[in-house]
Motif scaffolding. Structure first.
Motif, mmCIF file in Angstrom:
data_model
loop_
_atom_site.group_PDB
_atom_site.id
_atom_site.type_symbol
_atom_site.label_atom_id
_atom_site.label_comp_id
_atom_site.label_asym_id
_atom_site.label_seq_id
_atom_site.Cartn_x
_atom_site.Cartn_y
_atom_site.Cartn_z
ATOM 1 N N PHE A 24 3.593 -8.490 15.160
ATOM 2 C CA PHE A 24 4.434 -8.629 13.967
ATOM 3 C C PHE A 24 4.031 -7.603 12.908
ATOM 4 O O PHE A 24 4.883 -7.006 12.240
ATOM 5 C CB PHE A 24 4.293 -10.052 13.410
ATOM 6 N N ALA A 25 2.727 -7.385 12.749
ATOM 7 C CA ALA A 25 2.258 -6.445 11.723
ATOM 8 C C ALA A 25 2.522 -5.004 12.121
ATOM 9 O O ALA A 25 2.899 -4.180 11.285
ATOM 10 C CB ALA A 25 0.768 -6.667 11.450
ATOM 11 N N VAL A 62 5.860 -0.600 11.915
ATOM 12 C CA VAL A 62 5.270 0.730 11.727
ATOM 13 C C VAL A 62 5.474 1.561 12.992
ATOM 14 O O VAL A 62 5.840 2.738 12.942
ATOM 15 C CB VAL A 62 3.763 0.623 11.400
ATOM 16 N N ASN A 71 2.490 6.174 -4.208
ATOM 17 C CA ASN A 71 3.550 5.223 -3.858
ATOM 18 C C ASN A 71 4.516 4.937 -4.998
ATOM 19 O O ASN A 71 5.558 4.337 -4.777
ATOM 20 C CB ASN A 71 2.941 3.878 -3.446
ATOM 21 N N MET A 81 4.944 10.464 4.779
ATOM 22 C CA MET A 81 4.371 10.007 3.510
ATOM 23 C C MET A 81 3.376 8.866 3.718
ATOM 24 O O MET A 81 2.552 8.606 2.852
ATOM 25 C CB MET A 81 5.474 9.628 2.515
ATOM 26 N N THR A 82 3.453 8.213 4.881
ATOM 27 C CA THR A 82 2.556 7.088 5.138
ATOM 28 C C THR A 82 1.185 7.542 5.655
ATOM 29 O O THR A 82 0.178 6.884 5.383
ATOM 30 C CB THR A 82 3.198 6.116 6.152
ATOM 31 N N VAL A 140 -1.721 7.765 3.215
ATOM 32 C CA VAL A 140 -2.058 6.446 2.669
ATOM 33 C C VAL A 140 -2.895 5.648 3.669
ATOM 34 O O VAL A 140 -3.922 5.073 3.324
ATOM 35 C CB VAL A 140 -0.789 5.654 2.300
ATOM 36 N N ILE A 141 -2.462 5.637 4.915
ATOM 37 C CA ILE A 141 -3.203 4.871 5.935
ATOM 38 C C ILE A 141 -4.627 5.407 6.061
ATOM 39 O O ILE A 141 -5.591 4.639 6.117
ATOM 40 C CB ILE A 141 -2.479 4.916 7.296
ATOM 41 N N PHE A 144 -6.557 4.455 3.032
ATOM 42 C CA PHE A 144 -6.649 3.005 2.934
ATOM 43 C C PHE A 144 -7.833 2.462 3.710
ATOM 44 O O PHE A 144 -8.481 1.500 3.289
ATOM 45 C CB PHE A 144 -5.361 2.408 3.475
ATOM 46 N N VAL A 194 -9.988 -5.628 -2.026
ATOM 47 C CA VAL A 194 -9.992 -7.086 -1.969
ATOM 48 C C VAL A 194 -10.945 -7.638 -3.026
ATOM 49 O O VAL A 194 -10.566 -8.459 -3.860
ATOM 50 C CB VAL A 194 -10.395 -7.588 -0.577
ATOM 51 N N ILE A 207 -3.134 -5.568 10.912
ATOM 52 C CA ILE A 207 -2.481 -6.011 9.673
ATOM 53 C C ILE A 207 -2.656 -4.985 8.563
ATOM 54 O O ILE A 207 -1.874 -4.910 7.628
ATOM 55 C CB ILE A 207 -2.955 -7.416 9.211
ATOM 56 N N MET A 208 -3.690 -4.139 8.706
ATOM 57 C CA MET A 208 -3.886 -3.110 7.701
ATOM 58 C C MET A 208 -2.745 -2.097 7.726
ATOM 59 O O MET A 208 -2.372 -1.540 6.697
ATOM 60 C CB MET A 208 -5.209 -2.405 7.920
ATOM 61 N N ALA A 209 -2.189 -1.865 8.907
ATOM 62 C CA ALA A 209 -1.054 -0.938 9.010
ATOM 63 C C ALA A 209 0.099 -1.446 8.135
ATOM 64 O O ALA A 209 0.721 -0.672 7.403
ATOM 65 C CB ALA A 209 -0.618 -0.809 10.461
ATOM 66 N N ALA A 210 0.353 -2.753 8.189
ATOM 67 C CA ALA A 210 1.442 -3.314 7.396
ATOM 68 C C ALA A 210 1.122 -3.231 5.906
ATOM 69 O O ALA A 210 1.966 -2.916 5.076
ATOM 70 C CB ALA A 210 1.675 -4.768 7.794
ATOM 71 N N TRP A 211 -0.130 -3.501 5.591
ATOM 72 C CA TRP A 211 -0.577 -3.538 4.204
ATOM 73 C C TRP A 211 -0.521 -2.151 3.557
ATOM 74 O O TRP A 211 -0.170 -2.000 2.382
ATOM 75 C CB TRP A 211 -1.995 -4.098 4.203
ATOM 76 N N ALA A 212 -0.866 -1.131 4.340
ATOM 77 C CA ALA A 212 -1.018 0.205 3.758
ATOM 78 C C ALA A 212 0.305 0.951 3.642
ATOM 79 O O ALA A 212 0.395 1.925 2.907
ATOM 80 C CB ALA A 212 -2.001 1.026 4.593
ATOM 81 N N THR A 213 1.309 0.528 4.347
ATOM 82 C CA THR A 213 2.572 1.260 4.314
ATOM 83 C C THR A 213 3.154 1.254 2.892
ATOM 84 O O THR A 213 3.263 0.204 2.274
ATOM 85 C CB THR A 213 3.582 0.619 5.294
ATOM 86 N N PRO A 214 3.495 2.445 2.364
ATOM 87 C CA PRO A 214 4.029 2.513 1.004
ATOM 88 C C PRO A 214 5.302 1.661 0.854
ATOM 89 O O PRO A 214 6.091 1.582 1.803
ATOM 90 C CB PRO A 214 4.365 3.985 0.823
ATOM 91 N N TRP A 237 5.816 -9.593 5.095
ATOM 92 C CA TRP A 237 5.159 -8.694 6.047
ATOM 93 C C TRP A 237 4.162 -7.782 5.329
ATOM 94 O O TRP A 237 3.044 -7.595 5.797
ATOM 95 C CB TRP A 237 6.227 -7.846 6.754
ATOM 96 N N PHE A 246 1.148 -10.439 3.338
ATOM 97 C CA PHE A 246 0.241 -11.435 3.919
ATOM 98 C C PHE A 246 -1.123 -10.868 4.299
ATOM 99 O O PHE A 246 -2.121 -11.586 4.215
ATOM 100 C CB PHE A 246 0.901 -12.190 5.094
ATOM 101 N N PHE A 299 -3.134 -8.915 2.731
ATOM 102 C CA PHE A 299 -4.087 -9.004 1.614
ATOM 103 C C PHE A 299 -4.615 -10.427 1.463
ATOM 104 O O PHE A 299 -5.811 -10.646 1.268
ATOM 105 C CB PHE A 299 -3.412 -8.542 0.317
#
Lengths: 283, 337
Positions: free
Chosen positions: A24-25, A29, A215, A257-258, A261-262, A265, A273, B141-148, B210, B213, B215
């Motif tokens: 799902f995550a 992407v 962003n 553009m991603t 960031v990745i 990150f 956090v 899940i970091m991939a989802a989190w980091a996407t602008p 998506w 979550f 974080f």
């Protein structure tokens, strides 16, 4: 059933759940990247094509060479980089100074300042767009990247100070005291003793500010009219016209553009956090 | 806790633990006097915050009582006409206010609930997984989190494309009886998700959950790691059920984290702009407005009604600040500032 196999079933169930959530995550992407490399007939179809059957660089190279809205994608990436780096450079200096003040000194209004930092982070940037737009316009910075830099700096600074102060506090005070006893001036102590030790924290904070500025969408949308000065998030809007949308191009540009960031990150995720949840996480 | 007041120069406001002793640094003849140093360090940052956050906040309130339009934006602006509460009465009289408010609140309520629920479950899962599997999932899940945000919105817009979107294809794969039972239909071909407010918000909820979550999950995990394992062993010895253990041990100990995460999520979801702007394709679909987008549209599309937009922003900010008060109190209580 013996306890051993119950345990195994349980672990299997947990792993299965993990894989579902992972998919799902990651799927969206993955789909972005996959679409970027699909030829048009694989993109515009009602069939499900799990990966590019005939992978092509068509969209990536079109985006890189022809760009969008009459300007090269490099121009937009460059604009975004200027804004993000400008935000980081000025912001880092201000944040380090303020963080040092808060972490190293007890002074009047210290607590008030910390509370102020928290409160201003909650002010929605979207709500302040109108007065900020007028301010930037009156200062003659409409349609200029420097206006974006200034606004982004203002909105990343409170969190940057909040995050950096824990790094400064972690540097043993004795080191500075020793330097002071050795006769080092305040500036030398700061520069030669504190700064190198806080550097990792400064990097983490800077990356956070960089990502935020990279962003940022609302200010860039409002304050920039000249297409040549669009940042990536705004430029992305211009891949679609009334009649058609260039999904291959959008996904290629989104991927471009991603990527930074990745990469960044990965470095700051943990600090973000603890910075955001602040004192609620102990230990 | 030991209090030291020797270092509280110019005021008695020290809450420092004893170890935070300030050295009586030897005075060196040049530079600022000691008491002024922290203020000098603070000044640039404070100035930026004052100019870019506090002054605009004041201006926004001031503008909300004025009629600010084209004449005030042009070079050589004319003074704005004071209209008292006119903008506010216009806001509350407008039908758009009620639909925008409803969209804002319902969206935030649904999204916050789903994000926290999913995030907490994933956090608990991460805690129980083996090391390898846990790292694998965190990276995912970091991939989802980091996407602008703009890219996130674009991706979901593409996934929910009416003709070539994966979402419609997947819904078509469901057995007809199941699809009928769940949604009352079995054919999803060409379903246009992004034309109408309710379906735009459906996609928006999915996209924002998506993106946010991860974080929550990682924060909950950080909190779980801080709970001493003896407590769980004791619970296990007492034969406590997993649900009871969560209710009696995990939840109370994580309560401060949950309240902060709750407030942060509410704040983020109340002012969602980028995702909605991209999904709804700009500011043309009035039914899909939330408060930030409505304010933006009134202020920036022709003819600009900036005072009116400012009044909407003030209403939004007041709602947010009420929530913020809870958050700040929480932080001030749990952390030694």
């Amino acid at each position: 059933m013996n306890p051993q196999s119950t345990k195994r079933i349980k672990a299997g169930g947990l792993n299965a759940a993990a894989i579902v959530i992972f998919l799902f995550a990651v799927f969206p992407v993955y789909w972005m990247v996959a679409t970027a490399f699909k030829p048009n007939d694989e993109i515009f179809t009602t069939r499900f094509i799990p990966f590019p059957l005939a992978p092509t660089m068509e969209h990536v190279s079109r985006v890189l060479t022809k760009g969008v809205a009459g300007h090269s994608i490099w121009q937009y990436l460059f604009n975004s980089a200027v804004v993000a780096l400008g935000t980081v450079l000025i912001g880092a200096i201000f944040a380090l100074l303020a963080a040092t003040a808060v972490a190293r000194f007890r002074f009047r209004f210290r607590t008030s300042f910390l509370i102020l930092l928290l409160v201003v982070q909650m002010v929605p940037a979207e709500a302040l767009t109108i007065p900020l737009f007028l301010m930037i316009k009156r200062l003659g910075m409409y349609d200029q990247l420097v206006g974006l830099i200034i606004l982004n700096m203002g909105f990343t600074l409170p969190f940057a100070i909040w995050m950096l102060r824990t790094f400064v506090a972690a540097v043993p005070k004795e080191l500075e005291e020793a330097a002071a006893i050795d006769g080092a001036s305040r500036f030398v102590t700061f520069w030669k003793v504190l700064f190198p030790l806080v550097a990792p924290g400064l990097v983490a904070t800077s990356i956070f500010s960089f990502i935020t500025a990279w962003n940022e969408f609302v200010f860039a949308l409002t304050l920039i009219n000249d297409q040549g000065k669009y940042t990536m998030p705004v430029a992305l809007q211009y891949f679609s016209s009334q009649r058609s949308t260039d999904w291959g191009g959008i996904m290629a540009a989104s991927t471009l553009m991603t990527i930074p960031v990745i990469v960044f990150f990965l470095f700051v995720q943990r600090r973000m956090v603890s910075g955001l949840v602040a004192g609620a996480v102990k230990g | 806790m030991a209090q030291t007041s020797t270092i509280a120069r110019g005021g008695g406001e020290s809450s420092a633990p004893a170890r935070r002793r300030s050295p009586k640094a030897p005075r060196r003849g040049r530079g600022l006097p000691d008491w002024a140093v922290p203020y000098a360090f603070l000044l640039p940052g404070l100035l930026v915050i004052a100019v870019l956050l506090l002054y605009p906040l004041y201006q926004m309130i001031d503008m909300s009582f004025h009629k600010v339009g084209l004449r005030q934006i042009r070079p050589n602006p004319q003074p704005a006409e004071f209209v008292g509460l006119q903008n506010y009465t216009d806001v509350f009289k407008s039908e758009l206010f009620w639909t925008s408010l409803r969209n804002t609140v319902v969206f935030a309520a649904v999204t916050v609930a789903l994000t926290l629920l999913l995030g907490t479950l994933v956090g608990l899962l991460l805690h129980r997984l083996g090391k390898k599997m846990s790292t694998f999932l965190v990276i995912g899940i970091m991939a989802a989190w980091a996407t602008p945000p703009t890219a996130t919105a674009m991706i979901w817009k593409w996934l929910f494309d009416s003709d070539a979107g994966v979402a419609n294809w997947m819904l078509n794969q469901l057995p007809d009886w199941l699809s009928n039972a769940l949604f009352g239909r079995s054919d999803w071909s060409g379903q246009p998700w992004l034309n109408d407010a309710i379906t735009i918000y459906t996609v928006l909820v999915v996209a924002v959950v998506w993106a946010s979550f991860p974080f929550i999950a990682v924060s909950v995990l950080a909190g779980l790691k801080a709970i001493p394992s003896e407590l769980y062993e004791a619970a296990r010895v007492d034969g406590s059920s997993p649900f009871r253990t969560f209710r009696k041990i995990t939840f109370p100990l994580l309560k401060p984290i949950f309240s902060v995460l709750l407030v942060l999520s509410i704040i983020w979801d109340f002012k969602v702009f980028t995702h909605l702007y991209v999904l709804a394709g700009g500011t043309t679909n009035r039914d899909a407005f939330n408060l930030p987008i409505w304010a933006y549209t009134e202020a920036f599309s022709a003819p600009p009604k900036m005072g009116f937009g400012a009044a909407i922003s003030v209403v939004l900010t007041v709602i947010m600040l009420i929530i913020t008060a809870v958050y700040v109190r929480q932080i001030v209580r749990t952390e030694e500032l």
